[in-house]
Design a protein around this motif. Structure first.
Motif: not given
Length: 414
Positions: A53, A46, A102, A50
């Motif tokens: 976060q 990823t 994720l 992202a």
């Protein structure tokens, strides 16, 4: 969350090191993920934005969990709450280490933030209660010192460890530290009976009354300035012609050295002076001056280390007298008041990194960023001087204060 009853005021400070170990694990976990970001993103396929976060989720859940669970868990024994919080924190780090995507990673980091948000203020309130009034500052400094050492020393070690065993290996290390801390609390921490939980309306007033709210406001400002500048330390050094990014690592170590020193020494200073309000005033002045001197010192080689060390020491030292004031002002609601302060610090940290980016995006020069943060510290100092007043001497208060409790009688105590 329970208000620990100080039934054992002579508890030796070495009995508190089980709380310090948990704080160390929290400090390591809160900051090491930023250093592991590229490896995490690559492993989970990823983008770094992202994956980043996970830091935001942890911070926000930490900030929101502290006051919410401080109220929801009122009346439970301190050891029970600490054990449950660390178990959640430890399990969440194990889940982080096992995350294959994720979504699982973000859920795991959110749960870790909740566990940390419950543990940190409860550990501070419990340490203060066990140590007694005369050693309260040192007890608070031990817990804060555990977090600072975890951040300053543990984070570089965690990143180096990840180079050899991968980022998941670092998370397993944190999981192991959490498990050892849980065992220590269960086996070694004295039992504290919780005071009867006050009505919900009374607990809500803790968050609204001027002393607690104003003290938390100062902590919020300090959080904004510290992480707002620390996040962009490398761009500042490059723009200020201080050996560019080559000097960033040395600057971070200087800041960290100051942080460990300040967090470990501040407890004795507070205990010996018995004046946390005055200590906060001095610390804020030093914090403001260190920020304002950074742009000048950055052009003078090794001199830059001086404001960096002072900044680190003042920034990490501030929360001990802040917590001391909150506990003195609201001894019946110490965990709730301290949790408010913890939330303010972490919300300020989240706001600081965001506002720093916005300021630079708006065209501000990175070399001028310390002037902006210095001005914010000055605003926090004004807030402290105007709304967080030092109490009158006890004899004067007894002769002049009316029998009925007034809002003015609830000002922050030293």
């Amino acid at each position: 969350m329970p208000t620990p009853t100080p039934t054992t005021p002579t508890t030796p400070l070495n009995r508190l090191y089980v709380l310090v170990l948990g704080a160390f694990a929290l400090g390591l976990d809160a900051y090491v993920m930023a250093g592991l970001l590229p490896e995490v993103a690559a492993d989970l396929h990823t983008g770094e934005a992202a994956a980043g976060q996970m830091v935001t989720v942890f911070t926000l859940c930490y900030a929101l969990a502290a006051p919410v669970f401080a109220t929801a868990l009122a009346g439970r024994p301190a050891r029970t709450v600490l054990t449950a919080a660390l178990l959640l924190f430890t399990a969440a780090n194990a889940l982080t280490a096992l995350a294959g995507g994720l979504a699982v990673l973000l859920v795991a980091r959110a749960l870790a933030g909740v566990g940390a948000g419950v543990y940190s203020p409860m550990a501070a309130a419990t340490a203060a209660s066990l140590a007694g009034d005369k050693r309260r500052g040192r007890a608070l400094a031990l817990v804060m010192g555990g977090m600072s050492v975890g951040t300053v020393i543990g984070v570089p070690v965690g990143v180096l460890l990840a180079d050899h065993v991968g980022w998941r290996g670092t998370l397993w290390l944190i999981t192991g530290l959490g498990a050892v801390a849980v065992a220590g609390i269960v086996l070694a921490l004295p039992r504290l009976e919780a005071a009867p939980p006050p009505p919900l309306r009374e607990r809500a007033r803790v968050l609204a009354r001027r002393p607690a709210a104003a003290i938390a406001g100062v902590s919020l400002v300090a959080g904004v300035t510290s992480l707002g500048l620390y996040t962009y330390l490398a761009p500042f050094l490059t723009d200020a012609d201080a050996r560019g990014t080559d000097g960033a690592l040395g600057a971070m170590w200087a800041w960290g050295l100051g942080g460990v020193t300040g967090s470990l020494l501040i407890g004795r200073i507070v205990d010996r002076t018995g004046r946390p309000y005055a200590v906060v005033t001095v610390v804020l002045v030093l914090l403001c001056l260190s920020h304002l001197l950074l742009p000048v010192a950055a052009r003078a080689g090794w001199v830059l280390a001086v404001p960096l060390i002072v900044w680190g020491a003042a920034g990490w030292a501030l929360q001990v007298p802040q917590q001391h004031q909150l506990i003195a002002a609201r001894p019946d609601q110490a965990p709730v008041a301290v949790s408010l302060n913890s939330s303010a610090v972490y919300l300020g940290s989240a706001l600081g990194s965001a506002l720093g980016g916005v300021t630079l995006a708006a065209g501000a020069a990175p070399a001028d960023l310390p002037y902006w943060t210095g001005a914010l510290v000055a605003a926090g100092l004004v807030l402290h001087l105007v709304l967080v007043r030092a109490p009158r001497p006890r004899t004067e208060a007894l002769t002049t204060r009316p029998t009925a409790r007034t809002p003015e009688s609830a000002t922050a105590g030293e």
